[in-house]
Write an enzyme that holds these catalytic residues in place. Structure first.
Site, PDB file in Angstrom:
ATOM      1  N   TYR A 141       0.828  -1.215   0.000  1.00 25.61           N
ATOM      2  CA  TYR A 141       0.000   0.000   0.000  1.00 25.61           C
ATOM      3  C   TYR A 141       0.860   1.261   0.000  1.00 25.61           C
ATOM      4  O   TYR A 141       0.474   2.284  -0.545  1.00 25.61           O
ATOM      5  CB  TYR A 141      -0.894   0.031   1.244  1.00 25.61           C
ATOM      6  CG  TYR A 141      -2.240  -0.603   1.062  1.00 25.61           C
ATOM      7  CD1 TYR A 141      -2.362  -1.919   0.634  1.00 25.61           C
ATOM      8  CD2 TYR A 141      -3.411   0.110   1.331  1.00 25.61           C
ATOM      9  CE1 TYR A 141      -3.612  -2.507   0.488  1.00 25.61           C
ATOM     10  CE2 TYR A 141      -4.654  -0.471   1.186  1.00 25.61           C
ATOM     11  CZ  TYR A 141      -4.749  -1.779   0.764  1.00 25.61           C
ATOM     12  OH  TYR A 141      -5.985  -2.347   0.626  1.00 25.61           O
ATOM     13  N   ASP A 198      -3.478 -18.060   0.676  1.00 24.07           N
ATOM     14  CA  ASP A 198      -4.495 -18.726  -0.164  1.00 24.07           C
ATOM     15  C   ASP A 198      -5.254 -19.765   0.665  1.00 24.07           C
ATOM     16  O   ASP A 198      -6.480 -19.846   0.625  1.00 24.07           O
ATOM     17  CB  ASP A 198      -3.867 -19.332  -1.428  1.00 24.07           C
ATOM     18  CG  ASP A 198      -2.617 -20.176  -1.160  1.00 24.07           C
ATOM     19  OD1 ASP A 198      -2.089 -20.147  -0.026  1.00 24.07           O
ATOM     20  OD2 ASP A 198      -2.166 -20.868  -2.090  1.00 24.07           O
ATOM     21  N   ASP A 234      -6.582  -6.719   4.103  1.00 22.16           N
ATOM     22  CA  ASP A 234      -7.696  -6.052   3.410  1.00 22.16           C
ATOM     23  C   ASP A 234      -8.630  -7.104   2.819  1.00 22.16           C
ATOM     24  O   ASP A 234      -9.846  -7.058   3.001  1.00 22.16           O
ATOM     25  CB  ASP A 234      -7.124  -5.159   2.293  1.00 22.16           C
ATOM     26  CG  ASP A 234      -8.219  -4.472   1.502  1.00 22.16           C
ATOM     27  OD1 ASP A 234      -9.172  -3.956   2.121  1.00 22.16           O
ATOM     28  OD2 ASP A 234      -8.140  -4.462   0.248  1.00 22.16           O
ATOM     29  N   ASP A 259     -12.567  -8.665   4.440  1.00 22.77           N
ATOM     30  CA  ASP A 259     -13.848  -8.633   3.705  1.00 22.77           C
ATOM     31  C   ASP A 259     -14.462 -10.027   3.685  1.00 22.77           C
ATOM     32  O   ASP A 259     -15.664 -10.209   3.846  1.00 22.77           O
ATOM     33  CB  ASP A 259     -13.649  -8.155   2.257  1.00 22.77           C
ATOM     34  CG  ASP A 259     -13.871  -6.658   2.100  1.00 22.77           C
ATOM     35  OD1 ASP A 259     -13.600  -5.922   3.067  1.00 22.77           O
ATOM     36  OD2 ASP A 259     -14.319  -6.228   1.017  1.00 22.77           O
TER      37      ASP A 259
HETATM   38  C1  IPM Z   1     -10.516  -0.907   3.798  1.00 20.23           C
HETATM   39  C2  IPM Z   1     -10.730  -0.325   2.438  1.00 20.23           C
HETATM   40  C3  IPM Z   1      -9.556   0.589   2.112  1.00 20.23           C
HETATM   41  C4  IPM Z   1      -8.311  -0.266   2.070  1.00 20.23           C
HETATM   42  C5  IPM Z   1      -9.707   1.409   0.825  1.00 20.23           C
HETATM   43  C6  IPM Z   1     -10.983   2.223   0.817  1.00 20.23           C
HETATM   44  C7  IPM Z   1      -8.524   2.287   0.582  1.00 20.23           C
HETATM   45  O1  IPM Z   1     -10.908  -1.325   1.501  1.00 20.23           O
HETATM   46  O2  IPM Z   1     -10.428  -0.130   4.770  1.00 20.23           O
HETATM   47  O3  IPM Z   1     -10.464  -2.137   3.903  1.00 20.23           O
HETATM   48  O4  IPM Z   1      -7.980  -0.846   1.022  1.00 20.23           O
HETATM   49  O5  IPM Z   1      -7.647  -0.368   3.094  1.00 20.23           O
HETATM   50 MG    MG Z   2     -11.052  -3.282   2.331  1.00 16.99          MG
END
Ligand code: IPM
Ligand code: MG
Length: 358
Positions: free
Chosen positions: A141, A224, A248, A252
């Site tokens: 990042y 993975d 990240d 999710d």
């Molecule tokens: C998160 C989001 C952010 C990230 C984006 C919006 C930059 O996906 O907080 O997980 O990638 O960290």
């Molecule tokens: Mg994210």
């Protein structure tokens, strides 16, 4: 002493959900003696529109001066064609790095009331309680060099750099182990050490840090496999620690186990307990302005703020149990709705939580 909270709603549904979280904070101030003052500022696309930059000086100064930051979400279709340095996401990334918020806590907890809202079978997810500890200020990042260059043959090439130094790995490792000591004392470190030198070092440092925590069991998993295990048998995990990029993606994935990403809060902490608190979902431009977004992730982020930055454990628990009560009452925003429940909008959900605080 009065604690200062910087409130940065951002874009899309950010403004709607933060308004509900602010209602909760106001109620805690009015009825439960929480001594805070709040000040709002622009960030992300909204800030770009008003001031030409996703993280204006003023906003950064406010966030730096505050004891804690409450953030909604940033981004939207409208700003997708901007230069990458001016995109709304840079506002968020700038805050994380300028404030030194290296430790990102993303709990994935299944509320029993929502076992049927998950896309996974109830027996796979019921009782789920994972803490993902994501490193937040390093990795690909922020790594340099980065960019898009033109090769000799005229073709363009995009490049980014995955980079971690030992001290960065060590401090996020300590965050994870400290948290594990207050939980089930198991840490799973996620890497790609079979391919990437950067994460080979990660694994080595994690193993070293583990020696200072003899009560905690450390395991390692390739990313993975970790993604697969999260949907196959998620309850095997207690604390997962990983880098910025893998964290990240995995967070999710873990979010969906709980029924909706609309339920999950996060805390991003510096080395001294200052933090920024935000839902882990984004600005959801497709539903922005409709009053249907789930404010619970943001309200639960307030609970994390009370716990980690304001030292108000009792109030944190009060907010969490208010959310529980509202779910017991059968109130559901669209993202967690199942037949037989009472479908509500954003504001109604927020009001219900405020009422349940008593
Ligand atoms: C998160 C989001 C952010 C990230 C984006 C919006 C930059 O996906 O907080 O997980 O990638 O960290
Ligand atoms: Mg994210």
């Amino acid at each position: 002493m009065t604690k200062k909270i910087a409130v940065l709603p951002g874009d899309g549904i950010g403004t709607e959900i933060v308004a509900e979280a602010v209602k909760v904070l106001e109620a805690l101030r009015r009825d439960f003696g929480l001594n805070i003052e709040m000040e709002q500022a622009l960030v992300g696309g909204a800030a770009y529109d008003a001031a030409g930059h996703p993280l204006p000086e003023q906003t950064l100064a406010l966030a730096k001066a505050a004891d804690a930051v409450l953030l909604g979400a940033v981004g939207g279709y409208k700003w997708e064609s901007l230069d990458i340095a001016l995109r709304p996401e840079k506002g968020l990334l700038g805050l994380r790095s300028e404030l030194g918020l290296f430790s990102n806590l993303r709990p994935a907890i299944l509320y029993p009331q929502l076992a049927n809202a998950s896309t996974l079978k109830p027996e796979v997810v019921s009782g789920l309680d994972i803490m993902i500890v994501r490193e937040l200020t390093g990795d690909i990042y922020f790594g340099k060099p980065r960019g898009i260059r033109v090769l000799e043959n005229g073709e363009r090439e995009g490049f980014n750099t995955m980079v971690y130094c030992e001290s960065e790995i060590e401090r996020i490792g300590r965050s994870a182990f400290d948290i594990a000591m207050r939980r089930d004392k198991r840490v799973c470190s996620v890497d790609k050490a079979n391919v990437l030198e950067c994460t080979e070092l990660w694994r080595e440092v994690m193993t070293r840090v583990a020696r200072d925590y003899p009560e905690v069991t450390l395991s390692h998993m390739y990313v993975d496999n970790a993604a697969m295990q999260l949907v196959r048998a998620p309850k095997q995990f207690d604390v997962m620690v990983t880098g910025n990029m893998f964290g990240d993606i995995l967070s999710d994935c873990a979010a969906m186990l709980t029924g909706s990403i609309g339920m999950l809060p996060s805390a991003s902490l510096d080395a001294f307990g200052k933090g920024m608190y935000e839902p882990i979902h984004g600005s959801a431009p497709d539903i922005a302005g409709k009053g249907i977004a789930n404010p619970v992730a943001t309200i639960l982020s307030v609970a994390m703020m009370l716990r980690y930055s304001l030292n108000q454990l009792e109030l944190a628990e009060r907010v969490e149990s208010a959310v529980n009560k509202v779910l017991d009452q059968g109130l559901r925003t669209a993202d967690i709705y199942t037949p037989g429940m009472h479908k509500t909008g954003t504001a109604e959900m927020g009001d219900a939580v405020v009422n349940a605080l008593r």
